[in-house]
Design a protein around this motif. Structure first.
Motif, short mmCIF file in Angstrom:
data_model
loop_
_atom_site.label_atom_id
_atom_site.label_comp_id
_atom_site.label_asym_id
_atom_site.label_seq_id
_atom_site.Cartn_x
_atom_site.Cartn_y
_atom_site.Cartn_z
N ILE A 95 0.88 -1.02 0.09
CA ILE A 95 -0.02 0.01 0.06
C ILE A 95 0.96 1.35 0.07
CG2 ILE A 95 -1.68 1.06 1.30
CD1 ILE A 95 -2.59 -1.56 2.65
N THR A 96 0.55 2.19 -0.54
CA THR A 96 1.22 3.55 -0.76
C THR A 96 1.41 4.08 0.77
OG1 THR A 96 0.24 4.07 -2.93
CG2 THR A 96 1.15 5.82 -1.67
N HIS A 150 -1.69 8.21 -6.30
CA HIS A 150 -2.26 7.44 -7.22
C HIS A 150 -1.18 7.06 -8.58
CE1 HIS A 150 -6.28 8.17 -5.55
NE2 HIS A 150 -5.91 9.48 -5.66
N TYR A 162 1.81 6.90 -8.15
CA TYR A 162 2.96 5.94 -7.23
C TYR A 162 2.13 4.59 -7.26
CZ TYR A 162 5.85 3.98 -3.68
OH TYR A 162 6.49 3.08 -2.88
N ASN A 163 1.07 4.36 -6.83
CA ASN A 163 0.62 3.26 -6.60
C ASN A 163 0.34 2.18 -8.16
OD1 ASN A 163 -1.13 1.36 -4.68
ND2 ASN A 163 -2.75 1.83 -6.35
N LYS A 169 2.06 -1.25 -8.99
CA LYS A 169 1.39 -2.36 -9.60
C LYS A 169 1.70 -2.62 -10.70
CE LYS A 169 -3.65 -3.54 -10.26
NZ LYS A 169 -4.93 -3.06 -10.51
N GLU A 219 -3.61 -5.69 -3.68
CA GLU A 219 -2.75 -4.54 -2.70
C GLU A 219 -3.00 -5.22 -1.16
OE1 GLU A 219 -2.43 0.20 -2.72
OE2 GLU A 219 -4.48 -0.77 -2.55
#
Length: 304
Positions: free
Chosen positions: A200-201, A215, A217-218, A222, A247
Motif C-alpha cells: 500500500i502507498t 495514485h 505511485y500506486n 502495481k 494490494e
C-alpha cells in the motif's frame, strides 16, 4: 520433479483423530516406494525427579513408557495395513519436541514433515513459541501443516510468491515454490494459481512530499509487480486467470485469495527468521497459517 518418499508424521499424543497421518497416506499414495514414519517425542519431568529410584530404574521406566507409546503408534496404522506404503514407528524421550523432530529428519533423511496444527493464541505465539513455529524456522525439509479439510481432486493449489524483491535468494525461493507447487498440483490433478501482494502507498510519503502523487505511485508499483508476475507465468506456462495480484499485506492477501478460489492447499516460503526479530515480528508464513482454513506446505530456501 519433487518426490516425497520418506515422510515423517508428527503424531498428536492427545488427539483422537490424526489428520496428519491421513494426509501423509494421501501424499504417499501418489508416489512409488513411499515410506511413512510415525514419530512421537515424549517427556515426563516427574520421571526425572523420582529420587526414590536409581538411574537404572529410571531408565527402565522411560523405556517402558517409550515401548507403550510405540505400541500405540502401531495401533494407529491398523486402518492402513492393506496399503502398499511402508510404515515405521518411533517414539523417543526428548524434552524439546522440535529438536527431536529435526534430529529425526536429519537421521532419517526425510523429505517431508507432516504435522496437524490449530490456531494459536496470540500470547502463546508471542512468548511461548510453539513447535510449529520452530519447525517453520529450522526444519531442513518442507513442512506440511494439516488442518481438517480434505484435498479434493481437481481442486486449486495456491502458491504465494514475492515477485519484486531484488534479493537473489528470494528469486531462487520463488522459483522453488512455483516449481514444487506445479508438481504438487499435477499430482493432485489440481489447478495451480499464483498470488502476489504489493504494498500500500505509504501515507507519510504523501504528507512529507507536497508534489507526491499517490495514485501515480500506486499505479507504477502495481505495474512493476504485474510485469514480474507475468514473467513467472510465462516461464512456468500459467494462464493470466491463474494470476492474482492484490494490494495489501501478504498475511491479509494470501488468506483472502485462498478463500476466493477455494484453495485446498497453500504453498509458501519461509525465510526462517530467528532471534529477537522473530519474537517481535514473527514471519509472514507464521502470520498466514492461522488465518487459513486449508493445509499449508512451507518450503525453506535451498542451502547455500
Amino acid at each position: 520433479m519433487i518426490k516425497y518418499q520418506r515422510i515423517l508424521v508428527v503424531v498428536d499424543p492427545v488427539a483422537e483423530a490424526q489428520p496428519a497421518l491421513h494426509r501423509a497416506v494421501s501424499v504417499a499414495a501418489l508416489e512409488e516406494n513411499a515410506a511413512i514414519t510415525l514419530f512421537l517425542p515424549i517427556y515426563d519431568f516427574s520421571y526425572e525427579m523420582t529420587s526414590m529410584l536409581s538411574s537404572e530404574e529410571r531408565d527402565e521406566m522411560r523405556e517402558g513408557v517409550i515401548q507403550g507409546r510405540a505400541e500405540w503408534l502401531q495401533s494407529l496404522l491398523t486402518p492402513y495395513q492393506d496399503s502398499n506404503i511402508r510404515f515405521d514407528v518411533k517414539a523417543v524421550w526428548h524434552s524439546r519436541p522440535f529438536e527431536a523432530i529435526i534430529q529425526q529428519v536429519q537421521e532419517g533423511n526425510h523429505d517431508l514433515v507432516v504435522k496437524s496444527t490449530h490456531k494459536h493464541a496470540l500470547i502463546q505465539s508471542f512468548i511461548f513459541t510453539p513447535t510449529d513455529w520452530h519447525l517453520l524456522r529450522k526444519c531442513p525439509c518442507p513442512v506440511l501443516l494439516v488442518k481438517e479439510r480434505d484435498w479434493p481432486t481437481g481442486g486449486h493449489v495456491l502458491a504465494a510468491v514475492n515477485c519484486c524483491s531484488d534479493d537473489t535468494a528470494q528469486e531462487a525461493l520463488n522459483n522453488k515454490i512455483i516449481t514444487e507447487s506445479a508438481e504438487v498440483a499435477r499430482l493432485l490433478s489440481s489447478k495451480l494459481h499464483l498470488v502476489n501482494a504489493y504494498p500500500i502507498t505509504p501515507v507519510n510519503m504523501a504528507l512529507e512530499l507536497p508534489d507526491f502523487d499517490p495514485h501515480a505511485y500506486n499505479a507504477a508499483v502495481k505495474k512493476h509487480h504485474e510485469r514480474a508476475l507475468y514473467e513467472y507465468a510465462v516461464r512456468f506456462e500459467l494462464e493470466s486467470k491463474e494470476l492474482h495480484l492484490q494490494e495489501g499485506l501478504a498475511e491479509e492477501v494470501i488468506p483472502r485469495c485462498a478463500d476466493e478460489i477455494g484453495a485446498s492447499l497453500v504453498i509458501l516460503g519461509s525465510i526462517g527468521r530467528t532471534g529477537f526479530s522473530a519474537a517481535l515480528l514473527g514471519n509472514t508464513a507464521e502470520h498466514v497459517i492461522d488465518k487459513l482454513d486449508c493445509d499449508v506446505l512451507v518450503l525453506r530456501p535451498d542451502a547455500t
